[in-house]
Design a protein around this motif. Structure first.
Motif: not given
Length: 195
Positions: A171-184
């Protein structure tokens, strides 16, 4: 066919042919073309060597890929990230994750810092062998060297957390991914939910 028309293949022609062999998994033919370059007095460049290493990687021929790296350095051809990534792939295809990861250190010996593609490849090799903890340590190494994760590396990190049943980390990686502007990807979301 070129020589029948009175044309001499140049570096670009050979590199294209070696690439085609690599794509077809024809390592022997790729190496024969690399040898032919020397015979025809066409100097192989970093693309020639790296593409031949890619061909070796496709069949898990680590020894030949390593020999090509040594040869190119001895001949004054400076390797780049893709050269080391090809050897990492060869190790990965041969089931040798530890040796693949060691290539990250060898890059530094040649004045190169591993980039996001190199780290992501190392993570992928670890995941294929079930080494999820090592894959997560690679993320730590990326952060320590200020290499920014991309969508693919975040996906690999989420996959590692999933394999290790570390749902909070996923979940942390997913949140960080979105915060960094990447589309999961859908797969990333699925792995987080299943973790």
């Amino acid at each position: 066919n070129m020589t029948a028309r009175g044309l001499s293949p140049d570096e670009w022609s050979y590199n294209t042919a070696i690439h085609a062999c690599a794509q077809a998994g024809q390592a022997g033919q790729a190496l024969a073309l690399l040898k032919e370059m020397d015979e025809q007095k066409v100097a192989p460049d970093v693309v020639s060597y790296t593409t031949a290493m890619d061909a070796c990687a496709s069949v898990g021929d680590v020894n030949t890929a390593q020999c090509l790296l040594t040869e190119m350095v001895e001949r004054g051809v400076i390797p780049h990230h893709r050269s080391f990534n090809a050897i990492m792939s060869a190790y990965g295809n041969a089931g040798q994750a530890t040796e693949a990861i060691a290539m990250l250190g060898q890059m530094a010996e040649h004045g190169l810092a591993p980039d996001v593609k190199s780290y992501t490849l190392a993570m992928d090799i670890c995941l294929r062998q079930g080494l999820w903890q090592v894959a997560l340590k690679i993320v730590d190494r990326m952060r320590a060297t200020w290499v920014r994760l991309d969508a693919i590396s975040y996906g690999k990190a989420i996959h590692a957390a999933y394999i290790g049943q570390q749902w909070e980390v996923a979940v942390e990686f997913l949140d960080e991914m979105v915060d960094e502007g990447w589309l999961p990807s859908h797969r990333s979301y699925t792995l987080v939910v299943e973790a």
